[in-house]
Design an enzyme around this catalytic site. Structure first.
Site, PDB file in Angstrom:
ATOM      1  N   ARG A 142       3.650  -0.178  13.023  1.00  0.00           N
ATOM      2  CA  ARG A 142       3.580  -0.846  12.507  1.00  0.00           C
ATOM      3  C   ARG A 142       3.890  -1.673  10.911  1.00  0.00           C
ATOM      4  O   ARG A 142       3.239  -0.647  10.563  1.00  0.00           O
ATOM      5  CB  ARG A 142       2.330  -2.021  13.015  1.00  0.00           C
ATOM      6  CG  ARG A 142       1.759  -3.313  12.086  1.00  0.00           C
ATOM      7  CD  ARG A 142       0.625  -4.164  12.697  1.00  0.00           C
ATOM      8  NE  ARG A 142       0.002  -5.464  11.547  1.00  0.00           N
ATOM      9  CZ  ARG A 142      -0.549  -5.232  11.009  1.00  0.00           C
ATOM     10  NH1 ARG A 142      -1.431  -3.972  10.786  1.00  0.00           N
ATOM     11  NH2 ARG A 142      -1.637  -6.344  10.530  1.00  0.00           N
ATOM     12  N   GLN A 164       0.456  -1.510   0.555  1.00  0.00           N
ATOM     13  CA  GLN A 164      -0.361  -0.029   0.361  1.00  0.00           C
ATOM     14  C   GLN A 164       0.661   1.149  -0.157  1.00  0.00           C
ATOM     15  O   GLN A 164       0.604   1.713  -0.524  1.00  0.00           O
ATOM     16  CB  GLN A 164      -1.066  -0.044   0.898  1.00  0.00           C
ATOM     17  CG  GLN A 164      -2.427  -1.498   1.135  1.00  0.00           C
ATOM     18  CD  GLN A 164      -2.881  -0.791   2.598  1.00  0.00           C
ATOM     19  OE1 GLN A 164      -2.985  -1.269   3.086  1.00  0.00           O
ATOM     20  NE2 GLN A 164      -3.989  -0.222   2.094  1.00  0.00           N
ATOM     21  N   ASN A 205      -1.444 -11.310   8.193  1.00  0.00           N
ATOM     22  CA  ASN A 205      -2.514 -10.261   8.519  1.00  0.00           C
ATOM     23  C   ASN A 205      -3.837 -10.489   8.245  1.00  0.00           C
ATOM     24  O   ASN A 205      -4.204 -10.948   7.166  1.00  0.00           O
ATOM     25  CB  ASN A 205      -2.247  -8.282   7.725  1.00  0.00           C
ATOM     26  CG  ASN A 205      -3.108  -7.772   8.054  1.00  0.00           C
ATOM     27  OD1 ASN A 205      -3.310  -6.961   9.058  1.00  0.00           O
ATOM     28  ND2 ASN A 205      -3.913  -7.482   6.983  1.00  0.00           N
ATOM     29  N   GLU A 206      -4.838 -10.520   8.888  1.00  0.00           N
ATOM     30  CA  GLU A 206      -6.450 -11.006   8.464  1.00  0.00           C
ATOM     31  C   GLU A 206      -6.891 -11.441   7.353  1.00  0.00           C
ATOM     32  O   GLU A 206      -7.329 -11.712   6.361  1.00  0.00           O
ATOM     33  CB  GLU A 206      -7.196  -9.298   8.090  1.00  0.00           C
ATOM     34  CG  GLU A 206      -6.886  -7.918   9.248  1.00  0.00           C
ATOM     35  CD  GLU A 206      -7.862  -7.195   8.118  1.00  0.00           C
ATOM     36  OE1 GLU A 206      -8.890  -7.233   7.549  1.00  0.00           O
ATOM     37  OE2 GLU A 206      -7.799  -6.641   8.848  1.00  0.00           O
ATOM     38  N   HIS A 265       1.232  -9.365   4.586  1.00  0.00           N
ATOM     39  CA  HIS A 265       0.184  -8.418   4.877  1.00  0.00           C
ATOM     40  C   HIS A 265      -0.463  -8.262   3.061  1.00  0.00           C
ATOM     41  O   HIS A 265      -0.269  -7.846   2.128  1.00  0.00           O
ATOM     42  CB  HIS A 265       0.181  -7.297   4.840  1.00  0.00           C
ATOM     43  CG  HIS A 265      -1.227  -6.250   5.546  1.00  0.00           C
ATOM     44  ND1 HIS A 265      -1.251  -5.463   6.439  1.00  0.00           N
ATOM     45  CD2 HIS A 265      -1.851  -5.997   4.747  1.00  0.00           C
ATOM     46  CE1 HIS A 265      -1.757  -4.639   6.294  1.00  0.00           C
ATOM     47  NE2 HIS A 265      -2.726  -5.363   5.210  1.00  0.00           N
ATOM     48  N   TYR A 320     -12.660  -2.124  12.288  1.00  0.00           N
ATOM     49  CA  TYR A 320     -13.563  -1.127  11.836  1.00  0.00           C
ATOM     50  C   TYR A 320     -14.580  -1.385  11.799  1.00  0.00           C
ATOM     51  O   TYR A 320     -15.142  -0.704  11.149  1.00  0.00           O
ATOM     52  CB  TYR A 320     -12.495  -1.214  10.121  1.00  0.00           C
ATOM     53  CG  TYR A 320     -11.070  -0.869   9.916  1.00  0.00           C
ATOM     54  CD1 TYR A 320     -10.653   0.153   9.458  1.00  0.00           C
ATOM     55  CD2 TYR A 320     -11.128  -2.099   9.744  1.00  0.00           C
ATOM     56  CE1 TYR A 320      -9.462   0.580   9.509  1.00  0.00           C
ATOM     57  CE2 TYR A 320      -9.436  -1.994   9.619  1.00  0.00           C
ATOM     58  CZ  TYR A 320      -8.984  -0.808   9.197  1.00  0.00           C
ATOM     59  OH  TYR A 320      -7.503  -0.448   8.640  1.00  0.00           O
TER      60      TYR A 320
HETATM   61  C1  BGC Z   1      -6.434  -3.336   6.060  1.00  0.00           C
HETATM   62  C2  BGC Z   1      -6.029  -2.561   4.930  1.00  0.00           C
HETATM   63  C3  BGC Z   1      -6.978  -1.905   4.907  1.00  0.00           C
HETATM   64  C4  BGC Z   1      -8.071  -1.538   5.860  1.00  0.00           C
HETATM   65  C5  BGC Z   1      -8.611  -0.378   5.285  1.00  0.00           C
HETATM   66  C6  BGC Z   1      -7.477  -3.240   7.041  1.00  0.00           C
HETATM   67  O1  BGC Z   1      -8.133  -4.818   6.168  1.00  0.00           O
HETATM   68  O2  BGC Z   1      -5.720  -4.465   6.633  1.00  0.00           O
HETATM   69  O3  BGC Z   1      -4.540  -3.223   4.716  1.00  0.00           O
HETATM   70  O4  BGC Z   1      -6.490  -0.876   3.800  1.00  0.00           O
HETATM   71  O5  BGC Z   1      -8.121  -2.073   6.788  1.00  0.00           O
HETATM   72  O6  BGC Z   1      -9.453  -0.793   4.773  1.00  0.00           O
END
Ligand code: BGC
Length: 542
Positions: free
Chosen positions: A116, A59, A206-207, A161, A350
């Site tokens: 991070r 990113q 990551n996720e 990631h 989020y």
């Molecule tokens: C991800 C990021 C992403 C952020 C906002 C997360 O799920 O790890 O890479 O930019 O959300 O969408």
């Protein structure tokens, strides 16, 4: 002045907290007095709590072909017209590869104690295990780590990631193949060996739970697999493939951790964990027992899917019940090394949505009536009213209580093991950022971080072992399929000059970390500072 005295009143009671896991871990926290508005300040967090910013390699780095880097799946995916909004790509991104010293300076000036970052797999191994290690890639990350340490910023390193070598996608379809486990272990071993003496916090992946959804259910991320009713792709099976891909990722994690613990952890003294996409749900029909069950199921299919194997050695029973043999099984040996394979849980938060039962109730078509979704329909809307303020992502709303709830859920489900909020951040809805001054005067982002930080502080007061908070993101960057149209940064990045300009939120975070502000904002003071920054950057006319 007024603010200081309110803060003193609000937090006048002191509280002694000791984490269950270690009686040595005790600290004093101030506690808000009931009935008074909660004001968040750095002093409400324990000493040593990590405050950081976060990014990921694809990113921000750019330099996609520089110094021996190989092609990643995202390099290739973004070059297909139409895959990314406005045909954006990470070829240049924020050019962090060449500007990392400046970026570390920005972080240093904010006063963060941690950063991070993730490692680009193809910068280290341009062709995965089918080629040599790229010494320039090793040098790049060593320079970053050295600089961070010099500046007193703790590196928190994610090994993977979202970006894999395209070679591995071409050879065997990436994470759908068990062969990827060996590739990941090979990559991780090189990372531990090359950087481990400088890294005290590793995250393997990551996720993974979000990634398989995006790549194999919705088909939005490479390799763009999906099947109806989830989406229209040239290939894929959304009912099965996500389960296989995540199974391989879980085993890859477990094998890498085994190696870290056997060969590196003793002498390097770091900790290792994984980062979860940590959602929260509320029942769509309030006080409805079936929707309450849908919440429980949704969390098992979201959180438990990834974390239960890593803590308890197997998938949640809720998943086995509904998915039967479609859900892969671990061998006894695999369960053995998976169990207890995380030292901490990384929480990326989020999303809070409503959940509705689709097992006993009827649901609109779209996939919620499939076992892979746990027979749960999720939405941000109840009778036309959004669950929180909308943001730049149609599924993300501002619901600070959601973070509190998910931290408490994870605390209970996993015996209060150490947690870090490894990502949390805000992007405004489309249309709210037309002029540069709208982008820069980002009061909503400040409110967002304040309210979510207050939620974390409250969890800690209630005994949760949360040890850090990382704001996504240090700067505006390549937001996957949204390209550069959605901005999460504390710093604005001019897409022509790539100059970094602090938004009001950067100035606020700096003051918050210096413990001198954080609450009632004196915006005129920030405006003056911003205008000065714009003059220095030569952007005052925009
Ligand atoms: C991800 C990021 C992403 C952020 C906002 C997360 O799920 O790890 O890479 O930019 O959300 O969408």
């Amino acid at each position: 002045m007024l603010e200081t005295s309110r803060a003193t009143t609000t937090y006048r009671r002191l509280l002694l907290l000791c984490f269950l896991s270690s009686s040595a871990l005790c600290f004093l926290l101030s506690e808000p007095v009931e009935g008074e508005e909660e004001i968040v300040s750095r002093s409400h967090f324990p000493d040593g709590f990590l405050f950081g910013t976060t990014t990921s390699a694809y990113q921000i780095e750019g330099a996609y072909l520089d110094d021996g880097k190989g092609l990643s799946n995202w390099d290739v995916f973004c070059h297909v017209p139409g895959n990314i909004k406005e045909n954006g790509n990470g070829d240049t991104a924020d050019n962090h590869y060449h500007l990392f010293l400046e970026d570390i300076e920005l972080m240093h000036s904010l006063g963060v104690t941690a950063y991070r970052l993730s490692i680009s797999w193809t910068r280290i191994l341009p062709r995965g295990r089918y080629g040599e290690v790229n010494p320039m890639g090793i040098m790049f990350y060593n320079r970053i780590l050295d600089r961070l340490l010099l500046k007193g910023i703790e590196p928190f390193v994610t090994i993977h990631h979202h970006d894999i070598p395209q070679e591995l996608a071409d050879r065997y379809g990436g994470w759908l193949s068990p062969l990827m486990q060996e590739d990941f272990v090979h990559f991780a071993r090189i990372c531990f060996g090359s950087f481990g003496h400088k890294v005290k916090h590793w995250a393997t992946i990551n996720e993974a739970n979000l990634f398989v959804d995006m790549a194999y259910i919705r088909g939005w991320y490479p390799p763009s697999h999906c099947s109806p009713p989830f989406g229209i792709c040239s290939t894929g099976n959304s009912d099965v493939e996500p389960l296989i891909a995540l199974h391989n990722m879980i085993l890859a994690h477990g094998k890498a951790v085994k190696i870290y613990r056997q060969e590196f952890q003793g002498k390097q003294g770091g900790s290792i964990g994984i980062v979860l996409h940590a959602m929260w749900y509320e029942p769509l029909r309030a006080n409805n027992e079936l929707d309450q069950q849908a919440v429980t199921r949704g969390l098992a299919f979201g959180v438990g899917w990834l974390l239960d194997p890593l803590v308890y050695g197997d998938y949640p029973s809720e998943m086995r019940l509904l998915l039967g043999d479609t859900l892969p099984r671990f061998t006894v040996d695999e369960m053995d090394y998976l169990k207890g394979s995380i030292d901490y849980i990384g929480i990326n938060h989020y999303l809070t949505l409503y959940a509705k039962d689709c097992l006993h109730s009827s649901c609109a078509p779209g996939g919620s009536d499939h076992a892979i979704r746990g027979y749960v329909y999720t939405t941000g809307d109840r009778d036309g009213v959004p669950i929180g303020q909308p943001t730049g992502n149609p599924r993300f709303f501002v619901v600070p209580g959601g973070l509190k709830n998910i931290v408490n859920y994870i605390k209970q489900r996993y015996n209060n093991m150490p947690m870090y909020v490894t990502e949390n951040g805000y992007a405004p809805p489309p249309g709210e950022e037309v002029q540069l001054n709208q982008i820069l005067h980002d009061v909503k982002r400040i409110d967002y971080h304040k309210s979510y930080l207050a939620a974390v502080a409250s969890c800690i007061r209630d005994g949760a072992d949360v040890r850090g908070y990382f704001a996504w993101s240090l700067m505006d960057n390549f937001e996957w399929i949204d390209g550069y149209t959605v901005r999460y940064g504390l710093y604005y990045v001019d897409r022509t000059t790539l100059k970094r300009i602090p938004k009001t939120s950067a100035l606020w975070y700096k003051d918050f970390l210096a413990n001198s502000s954080g609450n009632a904002l004196d915006l005129t003071q920030y405006h003056g500072r911003l205008e000065q920054d714009l003059r220095v950057a030569g952007l005052e006319d925009l």
